[in-house]
Motif scaffolding. Sequence first.
Motif, PDB file in Angstrom:
ATOM      1  N   ARG A 388       0.788  -1.241   0.000  1.00  0.00           N
ATOM      2  CA  ARG A 388       0.000   0.000   0.000  1.00  0.00           C
ATOM      3  C   ARG A 388       0.821   1.293   0.000  1.00  0.00           C
ATOM      4  N   ILE A 440      -7.175  -4.276   8.062  1.00  0.00           N
ATOM      5  CA  ILE A 440      -6.625  -2.940   7.811  1.00  0.00           C
ATOM      6  C   ILE A 440      -6.581  -2.199   9.137  1.00  0.00           C
ATOM      7  N   VAL A 456      -7.670   4.214  -6.562  1.00  0.00           N
ATOM      8  CA  VAL A 456      -7.515   4.804  -5.233  1.00  0.00           C
ATOM      9  C   VAL A 456      -7.811   6.298  -5.289  1.00  0.00           C
ATOM     10  N   ASP A 463     -12.645  -2.151  -1.389  1.00  0.00           N
ATOM     11  CA  ASP A 463     -11.865  -2.495  -0.195  1.00  0.00           C
ATOM     12  C   ASP A 463     -12.323  -3.783   0.465  1.00  0.00           C
ATOM     13  N   ARG A 464     -13.328  -4.461  -0.117  1.00  0.00           N
ATOM     14  CA  ARG A 464     -13.750  -5.765   0.403  1.00  0.00           C
ATOM     15  C   ARG A 464     -13.117  -6.908  -0.368  1.00  0.00           C
ATOM     16  N   SER A 468      -7.889  -6.153  -4.961  1.00  0.00           N
ATOM     17  CA  SER A 468      -7.837  -4.732  -5.308  1.00  0.00           C
ATOM     18  C   SER A 468      -6.591  -4.069  -4.726  1.00  0.00           C
ATOM     19  N   PHE A 469      -6.230  -4.431  -3.491  1.00  0.00           N
ATOM     20  CA  PHE A 469      -5.025  -3.862  -2.867  1.00  0.00           C
ATOM     21  C   PHE A 469      -3.766  -4.358  -3.568  1.00  0.00           C
TER      22      PHE A 469
END
Length: 599
Positions: A388, A440, A456, A463-464, A468-469
């Motif tokens: 991140r 998180i 972002v 974010d579920r 994606s991260f």
Amino acid sequence: MMKYTLIQVVFILLTTTTIVISEENNNENPIALLVNNDQPKVNITCLCTDDEECDQNSHTCRLTESYHTCYASWALEQSDGLVHYTAGCMHNEYLFTRLMCSLNKTDRYIICCSQRNECNDLDAYSKEIRQALLSPLSPNILASHQPPNSYSTLIIIIITSTLGVLVCIGVFIIIYIKQKGLINNRAAFHTKKFAYVDDNKKQNLFQRFLKCFYCRDRLSRINDGCIPSDQSLTGLLDELSTSTMGPALPLLMQRTLAREITLEEVVGAGRYGSVHRGKWREDHVAVKIFSANDERSWFREIEIYQTVCLRHENLLGYIAADNMDASTYTQLWLVTEYHENGSLYDYLMTHTITIPTLIKMMLSIASGLCHLHMPIDSTNGKVALAHRDLKTKNILVKKDLSCCIADLGLAVKEVRCKPKSRKDLLLANASDQEHVVIDIQANNRVGTIRYMAPEVLDGTLNDRNFESFKAADIYALGLVYWEILRRCQISSTENDAEKYQVPYEDVSQGNPNADQMRDIVCVKKHRPPISERWTTHPIVRPLVQLCEELWIEDPTCRLNSLNIKKQLKKQLELLENDLSYINIESQQQSTQNNGPWTA
């Protein structure tokens, strides 16, 4: 048989003494009743103040694991000189929960409990506690005490127990000596019937015995937190670290090592605090000192480094963590390996690189990110993580010019919760057999705006979904690769490398805000420029195409870290087969550069 009887007698005497002393303390000392000595429980509701992580629309929080605990804390703030009260749930790992619950210092007093609901609902305006914090030089009125009448009973119990233990030890020694004499006599008798084939086998058995004795002695010292005086840091880490461990060293040894470090010069600074070069015996280490108001980032980074199977050659090596008293405040230390070349950002500012070094750096970064992203499913498996905040300032250059990823304070974990037993697995529905939780940590810090992915910046990141991260990390990786490409010398006759630039410096100078970057990346669809010299080179051209696949707008179309690693390995093999690049010397040419702004 007699030996086990003596051990039982000693155990009963010590247990009786402990129980009596504990009852005396608990009956006479009201403060001791606040500390939890019961077996930890789960599903306990704790009081939660506004500045902590509470349940939604509630002033409570809940303990979900047996090692979680409620806490109430009174802290003397240096800024205003007032005592601030906080209460809530401590959800950290077991060792650090125990560490914090025992951290009563001159500027903070903490109480932990878990024996009943809202056990931490204490007097926030306690006169005794506040007086002790505001007057640290006065006698500590919170310390446990014994009334005059209890001293005689306590002294009698201690003297009786001590005499009983000494008598038992004496009897045990006498019996041991007699038994040893009998064993020696039997050994002398059987020696006549037993002979070694040769002296070498006898010597080998003797060496095995010495080695076993040495290992047992070393293990006992390790458990006590002692470090041998002749032990080097590299040897210590190699001896104690395994692929199934999170931390390289036991907790007590971490604290011992940290307190033997001598700080030298400051080698870096940022929002979190500063990085110092330190020296432990003859080895250099990096000491990251967090500011007091960034305690959560310190805890989070330690928690990430404690992840099982995290250790990897392309991730910054974690050594120890500790909190150090610095007269009027507490320093939060994180000790890691030291790399004298510094960050990739600093190295590219003053050096150019050759094509072999280019691919070596790119492959090592991809290998570290792949290890972070990939879960390991086993008994002692590893959870998947996303960084991140991937950028050149958070990547370090090792001595052999490979790289390792650092600064895991903003990392997010994907925790897969499976049924605890086979019975639960059979009863569960197919959709409930594995539950995924994205961990998180609440943190005031955010990632670096220049390296933020389009999803972002425009707020469309899901974010579920943990993928994606990972995709956001891949976008930042493409920008890092572009920065390395600019400093690569392609020509064999001249240094044709471009001046170092941070991503999007050509369209946005200074420190852009999120709205400006959103307009550049999401609205105008701008990407870093591609140099013409890259597209004409047979080795570099595939690397440029790789960058373009990494920063593509649709996150689902970006390559994953494993595919990136495979492609770069293939390019490295092609390069090694091309003899024209084997004898190229590494170009480490210093350049005059005023240096760009902080990205």
